[in-house]
Motif scaffolding. Structure first.
Motif, PDB file in Angstrom:
ATOM      1  N   ALA A 175      -7.178  13.391  -0.330  1.00  0.00           N
ATOM      2  CA  ALA A 175      -6.366  12.082   0.170  1.00  0.00           C
ATOM      3  C   ALA A 175      -4.991  12.578   0.115  1.00  0.00           C
ATOM      4  O   ALA A 175      -4.063  12.319   0.888  1.00  0.00           O
ATOM      5  CB  ALA A 175      -6.330  11.282  -0.855  1.00  0.00           C
ATOM      6  N   ALA A 176      -4.742  13.898  -0.824  1.00  0.00           N
ATOM      7  CA  ALA A 176      -3.091  14.280  -0.713  1.00  0.00           C
ATOM      8  C   ALA A 176      -2.871  15.265   0.565  1.00  0.00           C
ATOM      9  O   ALA A 176      -1.579  15.206   0.980  1.00  0.00           O
ATOM     10  CB  ALA A 176      -3.010  15.176  -1.989  1.00  0.00           C
ATOM     11  N   LYS A 177      -3.928  15.588   1.042  1.00  0.00           N
ATOM     12  CA  LYS A 177      -3.881  16.406   2.474  1.00  0.00           C
ATOM     13  C   LYS A 177      -3.801  15.691   3.619  1.00  0.00           C
ATOM     14  O   LYS A 177      -3.225  15.838   4.639  1.00  0.00           O
ATOM     15  CB  LYS A 177      -4.890  17.501   2.608  1.00  0.00           C
ATOM     16  N   PHE A 178      -4.388  14.472   3.613  1.00  0.00           N
ATOM     17  CA  PHE A 178      -4.485  13.587   4.887  1.00  0.00           C
ATOM     18  C   PHE A 178      -3.697  12.165   4.396  1.00  0.00           C
ATOM     19  O   PHE A 178      -4.376  11.260   4.193  1.00  0.00           O
ATOM     20  CB  PHE A 178      -5.469  13.304   5.322  1.00  0.00           C
ATOM     21  N   PRO A 179      -2.402  12.234   4.218  1.00  0.00           N
ATOM     22  CA  PRO A 179      -1.819  10.885   3.605  1.00  0.00           C
ATOM     23  C   PRO A 179      -1.658   9.863   4.670  1.00  0.00           C
ATOM     24  O   PRO A 179      -1.486   8.758   4.362  1.00  0.00           O
ATOM     25  CB  PRO A 179      -0.163  11.530   3.637  1.00  0.00           C
ATOM     26  N   LYS A 180      -2.102   9.926   6.092  1.00  0.00           N
ATOM     27  CA  LYS A 180      -2.426   8.950   6.878  1.00  0.00           C
ATOM     28  C   LYS A 180      -3.746   8.253   7.212  1.00  0.00           C
ATOM     29  O   LYS A 180      -3.733   7.477   7.755  1.00  0.00           O
ATOM     30  CB  LYS A 180      -1.627   9.143   8.356  1.00  0.00           C
ATOM     31  N   THR A 181      -4.517   8.808   6.382  1.00  0.00           N
ATOM     32  CA  THR A 181      -5.750   8.512   6.317  1.00  0.00           C
ATOM     33  C   THR A 181      -6.233   7.536   5.069  1.00  0.00           C
ATOM     34  O   THR A 181      -5.586   7.798   4.064  1.00  0.00           O
ATOM     35  CB  THR A 181      -7.076   9.582   6.237  1.00  0.00           C
ATOM     36  N   ASN A 182      -6.840   6.447   5.429  1.00  0.00           N
ATOM     37  CA  ASN A 182      -7.267   5.560   4.225  1.00  0.00           C
ATOM     38  C   ASN A 182      -8.758   5.864   3.509  1.00  0.00           C
ATOM     39  O   ASN A 182      -9.361   5.852   4.326  1.00  0.00           O
ATOM     40  CB  ASN A 182      -7.529   4.037   4.651  1.00  0.00           C
ATOM     41  N   PHE A 183      -8.586   6.362   2.483  1.00  0.00           N
ATOM     42  CA  PHE A 183      -9.803   6.696   1.493  1.00  0.00           C
ATOM     43  C   PHE A 183     -10.299   5.542   0.817  1.00  0.00           C
ATOM     44  O   PHE A 183      -9.431   4.838   0.051  1.00  0.00           O
ATOM     45  CB  PHE A 183      -9.538   7.926   0.699  1.00  0.00           C
ATOM     46  N   GLY A 184     -11.569   5.434   0.579  1.00  0.00           N
ATOM     47  CA  GLY A 184     -12.162   4.507  -0.433  1.00  0.00           C
ATOM     48  C   GLY A 184     -12.993   5.342  -1.155  1.00  0.00           C
ATOM     49  O   GLY A 184     -13.681   6.026  -0.721  1.00  0.00           O
ATOM     50  N   ILE A 185     -13.121   5.220  -2.512  1.00  0.00           N
ATOM     51  CA  ILE A 185     -14.346   5.547  -3.403  1.00  0.00           C
ATOM     52  C   ILE A 185     -14.916   4.464  -4.154  1.00  0.00           C
ATOM     53  O   ILE A 185     -14.317   3.354  -4.716  1.00  0.00           O
ATOM     54  CB  ILE A 185     -13.780   6.678  -4.220  1.00  0.00           C
ATOM     55  N   ILE A 186     -16.283   4.336  -4.453  1.00  0.00           N
ATOM     56  CA  ILE A 186     -17.002   3.584  -5.089  1.00  0.00           C
ATOM     57  C   ILE A 186     -17.385   4.180  -6.509  1.00  0.00           C
ATOM     58  O   ILE A 186     -17.845   5.171  -6.816  1.00  0.00           O
ATOM     59  CB  ILE A 186     -18.419   3.310  -4.302  1.00  0.00           C
ATOM     60  N   ASP A 187     -17.358   3.354  -7.377  1.00  0.00           N
ATOM     61  CA  ASP A 187     -17.575   3.564  -8.907  1.00  0.00           C
ATOM     62  C   ASP A 187     -16.730   4.748  -9.659  1.00  0.00           C
ATOM     63  O   ASP A 187     -17.151   5.380 -10.808  1.00  0.00           O
ATOM     64  CB  ASP A 187     -19.066   4.087  -9.007  1.00  0.00           C
ATOM     65  N   SER A 188     -15.558   4.892  -9.099  1.00  0.00           N
ATOM     66  CA  SER A 188     -14.700   5.518  -9.934  1.00  0.00           C
ATOM     67  C   SER A 188     -13.302   5.334  -9.531  1.00  0.00           C
ATOM     68  O   SER A 188     -12.836   4.613  -8.558  1.00  0.00           O
ATOM     69  CB  SER A 188     -14.873   7.292  -9.629  1.00  0.00           C
ATOM     70  N   VAL A 189     -12.342   5.836 -10.143  1.00  0.00           N
ATOM     71  CA  VAL A 189     -10.571   5.524  -9.684  1.00  0.00           C
ATOM     72  C   VAL A 189     -10.031   7.017  -9.582  1.00  0.00           C
ATOM     73  O   VAL A 189     -10.077   7.992 -10.241  1.00  0.00           O
ATOM     74  CB  VAL A 189     -10.180   4.918 -11.177  1.00  0.00           C
ATOM     75  N   VAL A 190      -9.451   7.052  -8.372  1.00  0.00           N
ATOM     76  CA  VAL A 190      -8.461   7.994  -7.819  1.00  0.00           C
ATOM     77  C   VAL A 190      -6.983   7.321  -7.794  1.00  0.00           C
ATOM     78  O   VAL A 190      -6.876   6.391  -7.179  1.00  0.00           O
ATOM     79  CB  VAL A 190      -9.055   8.794  -6.410  1.00  0.00           C
ATOM     80  N   ASP A 191      -6.279   8.068  -8.514  1.00  0.00           N
ATOM     81  CA  ASP A 191      -4.855   7.548  -8.643  1.00  0.00           C
ATOM     82  C   ASP A 191      -4.071   8.009  -7.267  1.00  0.00           C
ATOM     83  O   ASP A 191      -3.740   9.300  -7.600  1.00  0.00           O
ATOM     84  CB  ASP A 191      -4.097   7.797  -9.838  1.00  0.00           C
ATOM     85  N   ALA A 192      -4.169   7.681  -6.158  1.00  0.00           N
ATOM     86  CA  ALA A 192      -3.213   8.151  -5.106  1.00  0.00           C
ATOM     87  C   ALA A 192      -3.061   6.760  -4.141  1.00  0.00           C
ATOM     88  O   ALA A 192      -3.702   5.899  -4.151  1.00  0.00           O
ATOM     89  CB  ALA A 192      -4.204   8.948  -4.145  1.00  0.00           C
ATOM     90  N   LYS A 193      -1.789   6.995  -3.544  1.00  0.00           N
ATOM     91  CA  LYS A 193      -1.179   5.791  -2.599  1.00  0.00           C
ATOM     92  C   LYS A 193      -2.228   5.579  -1.563  1.00  0.00           C
ATOM     93  O   LYS A 193      -2.173   4.432  -1.030  1.00  0.00           O
ATOM     94  CB  LYS A 193       0.242   6.284  -2.059  1.00  0.00           C
ATOM     95  N   ASN A 194      -3.070   6.461  -1.030  1.00  0.00           N
ATOM     96  CA  ASN A 194      -4.057   6.117   0.303  1.00  0.00           C
ATOM     97  C   ASN A 194      -5.374   6.143  -0.339  1.00  0.00           C
ATOM     98  O   ASN A 194      -6.375   6.231   0.599  1.00  0.00           O
ATOM     99  CB  ASN A 194      -3.916   6.992   1.019  1.00  0.00           C
ATOM    100  N   VAL A 195      -5.707   5.540  -1.426  1.00  0.00           N
ATOM    101  CA  VAL A 195      -7.075   5.440  -1.977  1.00  0.00           C
ATOM    102  C   VAL A 195      -7.365   4.061  -2.481  1.00  0.00           C
ATOM    103  O   VAL A 195      -6.407   3.542  -3.300  1.00  0.00           O
ATOM    104  CB  VAL A 195      -7.359   6.372  -3.115  1.00  0.00           C
ATOM    105  N   ASN A 196      -8.269   3.402  -2.222  1.00  0.00           N
ATOM    106  CA  ASN A 196      -9.034   2.141  -2.632  1.00  0.00           C
ATOM    107  C   ASN A 196      -9.862   2.500  -3.528  1.00  0.00           C
ATOM    108  O   ASN A 196     -11.096   3.066  -3.167  1.00  0.00           O
ATOM    109  CB  ASN A 196      -9.262   1.444  -1.519  1.00  0.00           C
ATOM    110  N   SER A 197      -9.996   2.227  -4.946  1.00  0.00           N
ATOM    111  CA  SER A 197     -10.848   2.348  -5.792  1.00  0.00           C
ATOM    112  C   SER A 197     -11.592   1.207  -5.996  1.00  0.00           C
ATOM    113  O   SER A 197     -11.328   0.154  -6.515  1.00  0.00           O
ATOM    114  CB  SER A 197     -10.448   3.116  -7.189  1.00  0.00           C
ATOM    115  N   ILE A 198     -13.041   1.324  -5.525  1.00  0.00           N
ATOM    116  CA  ILE A 198     -14.027   0.131  -5.740  1.00  0.00           C
ATOM    117  C   ILE A 198     -14.851   0.242  -6.789  1.00  0.00           C
ATOM    118  O   ILE A 198     -15.713   1.301  -6.986  1.00  0.00           O
ATOM    119  CB  ILE A 198     -14.825  -0.019  -4.335  1.00  0.00           C
TER     120      ILE A 198
END
Length: 352
Positions: free
Chosen positions: A124-147
Motif C-alpha cells: 500500500a505504501a508503494k501504490f498510494p493511488k490504489t485503494n486496498f482492503g483487507i479482511i480480518d486484520s487491521v493495517v494502519d495506512a491512509k489507503n487501506v480499508n480494514s474490514i
C-alpha cells in the motif's frame, strides 16, 4: 472465516499480470471473470481479489468474499482478477500477489484474510493511488480499508444453540489454524455454551498451528477431527476452518442424531453441501460479502472507505442462519441472548 494497508501510474495489461503470477514460483492460481461489456472495466470497476488458501469454491470464507465482488461487478460493470494463495506461501509470495494486482491497474485490491496484513502494509505504501482492503486484520495506512467482524458475538449465539440442542451434554469446536482470529470463534462459542448450560462438555481441537495454514484447506483433517469428537460422545460440532469444515460436516452427517454448525456462509444453502444439509443445525454467518461490496461501491463512488470498519452483531455483520428451521424452537432464547449482547448486558470474550 480468516484475516490490512493504492492505482499505479503504469497500467500493465492483464496478460502481463498472468505472466508475472506464473513467474512468481507457481504459488498462486488465477482466474479472470468478465462482465461481458465492451468497456473492459473502464467505466466500471477493476477488482483485484487476493484469496486466502482454498480460494473461490471453498463453500465458506472465500466464497463469501467472492459473492460481494460478484455483486459489485454485476451492478457496476467491469472485471475481477483473482489470485489464490497456496499453503506454502511466504511473505514474499503474498507481497508479490498484491503487487501484481496493483501494477496491473486493479483498484480496489482486496486481501481476503489476515495473512495478507504484513504484505499489504508494504504494498500500500508503494501504490498510494490504489485503494486496498483487507479482511480480518487491521493495517494502519491512509489507503487501506480494514474490514473486521465480531466473530465472537456470532459464535456466542452458536454456543447457545449448541447447549440448547445437545442431547449428550457434549459438544465440540474445531479451529482451522490456531491464531488469534480463530481463537475469537472458540472463545465466543465456549462462553455461549457455558453461560447457557455449564454442565456441557466442550472439546476443542485445532488442525494446524503457526505459519502452517493447511488447516483451512484440508477437508480430510476436518473429517478426521470431527469423527474423533463424535467417537468420544460429542453430538454437535462447530467448525471454523474454511474448506476443512466441509469434511467435518460430512463426518457429522454420518452420525445419527448429531449436528454440525457451519461458518461464514449459510452452509445449509451451499449446493456443494446439499446432501449433508439436514445435518447442519445452523451456520454462524459472517457477512464478508457485505463488507467487500460496501468497499468496492465506495471506490466506485469516488469516496473510498478507509480506517477500520467493523461489522458487528448489532449491525448484522454476523448472525445465525435459520435455514432448515432446525433452531426455530429455540429462537426466543437466541433472540434474548442477541439482545443482551447488543445492549451490553453480555460481554463476549475474544480469547478463551
Amino acid at each position: 472465516m480468516r484475516r490490512v494497508a493504492k492505482l499505479s501510474a503504469a497500467c500493465i495489461a492483464s496478460a502481463a499480470l498472468a505472466l508475472s503470477a506464473t513467474a512468481c514460483g507457481s504459488t498462486s492460481s488465477d482466474n479472470d471473470t468478465s462482465s461481458g461489456s465492451s468497456d473492459g472495466g473502464k467505466n466500471g470497476v477493476k477488482i483485484g481479489l487476493a484469496f486466502d488458501v482454498g480460494g473461490r469454491g471453498d463453500r465458506s470464507f472465500n466464497d463469501s468474499a467472492a459473492r460481494g465482488a460478484d455483486k459489485a461487478k454485476e451492478e457496476f460493470g467491469g472485471e475481477i482478477k483473482e489470485l489464490t494463495a497456496k499453503t506454502a506461501d511466504t511473505e514474499a509470495d503474498r507481497e508479490q500477489r498484491l503487487t501484481d494486482l496493483a501494477q496491473a491497474g486493479y483498484n480496489p485490491v482486496i486481501g481476503v484474510g489476515f495473512s495478507y496484513a504484513t504484505a499489504m502494509g508494504k504494498v500500500a505504501a508503494k501504490f498510494p493511488k490504489t485503494n486496498f482492503g483487507i479482511i480480518d486484520s487491521v493495517v494502519d495506512a491512509k489507503n487501506v480499508n480494514s474490514i473486521t467482524f465480531t466473530e465472537e458475538q456470532g459464535s456466542y449465539l452458536a454456543g447457545v444453540a449448541a447447549a440448547l440442542k445437545t442431547k449428550k451434554d457434549h459438544v465440540g469446536f474445531i479451529g482451522g489454524v490456531d491464531t488469534p482470529l480463530i481463537k475469537k470463534f472458540e472463545a465466543g462459542y465456549v462462553q455461549g455454551v457455558k453461560d447457557t448450560k455449564p454442565s456441557v462438555k466442550v472439546d476443542v481441537q485445532y488442525l494446524s498451528r503457526g505459519t502452517d495454514l493447511s488447516g483451512f484447506s484440508s477437508p480430510d483433517k476436518g473429517k478426521e477431527a470431527a469423527q474423533g469428537m463424535l467417537d468420544k460422545g460429542a453430538d454437535i460440532i462447530y467448525t471454523a476452518a474454511g474448506s476443512s469444515g466441509n469434511g467435518a460436516i460430512e463426518a457429522v452427517s454420518g452420525s445419527k442424531g448429531a449436528w454440525a454448525i457451519g461458518v461464514d456462509s449459510d452452509q445449509y444453502n451451499i449446493p456443494g453441501l446439499a446432501k449433508y444439509k439436514n445435518s447442519i443445525l445452523t451456520s454462524m454467518v459472517k457477512n464478508v460479502d457485505v463488507g467487500v461490496y460496501d468497499f468496492i461501491k465506495s471506490v466506485h463512488d469516488g469516496k473510498p472507505m478507509t480506517g477500520v470498519n467493523s461489522y458487528s452483531l448489532a449491525k448484522n455483520g454476523v448472525s445465525l442462519a435459520t435455514s432448515g428451521g432446525f433452531i426455530k424452537d429455540i429462537q426466543p432464547k437466541l433472540d434474548e441472548a442477541k439482545k443482551k449482547i447488543v445492549d451490553g448486558s453480555i460481554k463476549v470474550k475474544t480469547t478463551p
